[in-house]
Design a protein around this motif. Structure first.
Motif, PDB file in Angstrom:
ATOM      1  N   THR A  98      14.085  -2.333   7.707  1.00 19.32           N
ATOM      2  CA  THR A  98      13.867  -1.009   8.281  1.00 19.32           C
ATOM      3  C   THR A  98      12.953  -0.196   7.363  1.00 19.32           C
ATOM      4  N   GLU A  99      12.199   0.683   7.976  1.00 14.60           N
ATOM      5  CA  GLU A  99      11.153   1.427   7.255  1.00 14.60           C
ATOM      6  C   GLU A  99      11.741   2.603   6.468  1.00 14.60           C
ATOM      7  N   PRO A 100      11.546   2.599   5.136  1.00 12.26           N
ATOM      8  CA  PRO A 100      12.045   3.716   4.326  1.00 12.26           C
ATOM      9  C   PRO A 100      11.486   5.054   4.807  1.00 12.26           C
ATOM     10  N   LEU A 101      12.322   6.086   4.717  1.00 11.54           N
ATOM     11  CA  LEU A 101      11.990   7.486   5.012  1.00 11.54           C
ATOM     12  C   LEU A 101      11.650   7.750   6.482  1.00 11.54           C
ATOM     13  N   SER A 102      11.863   6.784   7.348  1.00  2.00           N
ATOM     14  CA  SER A 102      11.534   6.942   8.768  1.00  2.00           C
ATOM     15  C   SER A 102      12.650   7.684   9.500  1.00  2.00           C
ATOM     16  N   THR A 103      12.254   8.479  10.488  1.00  2.00           N
ATOM     17  CA  THR A 103      13.233   9.116  11.365  1.00  2.00           C
ATOM     18  C   THR A 103      13.315   8.399  12.717  1.00  2.00           C
ATOM     19  N   ARG A 104      12.680   7.231  12.799  1.00  2.00           N
ATOM     20  CA  ARG A 104      12.771   6.428  14.020  1.00  2.00           C
ATOM     21  C   ARG A 104      14.220   5.985  14.214  1.00  2.00           C
ATOM     22  N   ILE A 105      14.718   6.129  15.437  1.00  2.00           N
ATOM     23  CA  ILE A 105      16.096   5.765  15.748  1.00  2.00           C
ATOM     24  C   ILE A 105      16.224   4.244  15.849  1.00  2.00           C
ATOM     25  N   ILE A 106      17.262   3.705  15.197  1.00  2.00           N
ATOM     26  CA  ILE A 106      17.570   2.277  15.230  1.00  2.00           C
ATOM     27  C   ILE A 106      18.925   2.147  15.926  1.00  2.00           C
ATOM     28  N   ALA A 107      18.910   1.641  17.149  1.00  2.00           N
ATOM     29  CA  ALA A 107      20.115   1.581  17.971  1.00  2.00           C
ATOM     30  C   ALA A 107      20.813   0.233  17.826  1.00  2.00           C
ATOM     31  N   SER A 108      22.138   0.273  17.989  1.00  2.00           N
ATOM     32  CA  SER A 108      22.947  -0.945  17.859  1.00  2.00           C
ATOM     33  C   SER A 108      22.672  -1.941  18.982  1.00  2.00           C
ATOM     34  N   GLY A 109      22.283  -1.470  20.151  1.00  2.00           N
ATOM     35  CA  GLY A 109      22.022  -2.375  21.267  1.00  2.00           C
ATOM     36  C   GLY A 109      23.283  -2.796  22.002  1.00  2.00           C
ATOM     37  N   GLY A 110      24.376  -2.143  21.725  1.00  2.00           N
ATOM     38  CA  GLY A 110      25.662  -2.427  22.364  1.00  2.00           C
ATOM     39  C   GLY A 110      26.766  -1.851  21.514  1.00  2.00           C
ATOM     40  N   PRO A 111      28.005  -1.911  21.993  1.00  2.00           N
ATOM     41  CA  PRO A 111      29.110  -1.359  21.215  1.00  2.00           C
ATOM     42  C   PRO A 111      29.378  -2.183  19.959  1.00  2.00           C
ATOM     43  N   VAL A 112      29.556  -1.490  18.839  1.00  2.00           N
ATOM     44  CA  VAL A 112      29.873  -2.143  17.565  1.00  2.00           C
ATOM     45  C   VAL A 112      31.004  -1.386  16.877  1.00  2.00           C
ATOM     46  N   ALA A 113      31.715  -2.083  15.998  1.00  2.00           N
ATOM     47  CA  ALA A 113      32.782  -1.474  15.198  1.00  2.00           C
ATOM     48  C   ALA A 113      32.290  -1.165  13.792  1.00  2.00           C
TER      49      ALA A 113
END
Length: 142
Positions: A98-113
């Protein structure tokens, strides 16, 4: 859906506990020492402001019960692999380097615990992949 930050509190406060976690996959068993982020504040700050993360270490974010999770890298100076883990301990997906200092949203792609963050490139280097199993008390065995 809340955005969770990856980081460390300014002033050096760290997540409360260190625990062992194992990932079991086709390439063998990989053991990590992880900080556990269970409170809203620990999850919000995560690995922010850190200048390094040693191999074999990481942070495990507890999001129980299972839910859709979104993260970002704001104020996080090092690339991370974000490993999104279902309640039964299987890896749903991995966001690599993942890109340091980025505000890009990284989604789980489904339910996670939970979400395990380790140094960027770790998953590829160790052959960790979606479908591998994570052994830790946070996850229920099948």
């Amino acid at each position: 859906m809340a955005v969770m930050l990856c980081g460390l509190l300014v002033g050096g406060a760290v997540a409360a506990q260190m625990q062992s976690l194992e990932i079991v996959g086709k390439t063998g068993v990989h053991v990590f020492t992880v900080e556990i982020a269970t409170t809203d504040q620990e999850r919000e700050v995560g690995l922010m402001y850190r200048k390094s993360l040693p191999d074999g270490q990481g942070m495990l974010f507890d999001f129980r019960p299972e839910q859709q999770v979104s993260m970002w890298m704001k104020n996080t100076y090092i690339p991370l692999d974000m490993i999104f883990i279902r309640g039964d301990g299987t890896i749903l997906r991995i966001a690599e380097n993942t890109e340091p200092l980025s505000t890009r949203i990284i989604a789980s792609g489904g339910p996670v615990a939970g979400v395990l963050e380790v140094s960027g490139g770790t998953a590829k280097k160790l052959g960790i992949a979606a479908g591998d199993r994570v052994a830790h008390p946070l996850f229920k065995s099948r």
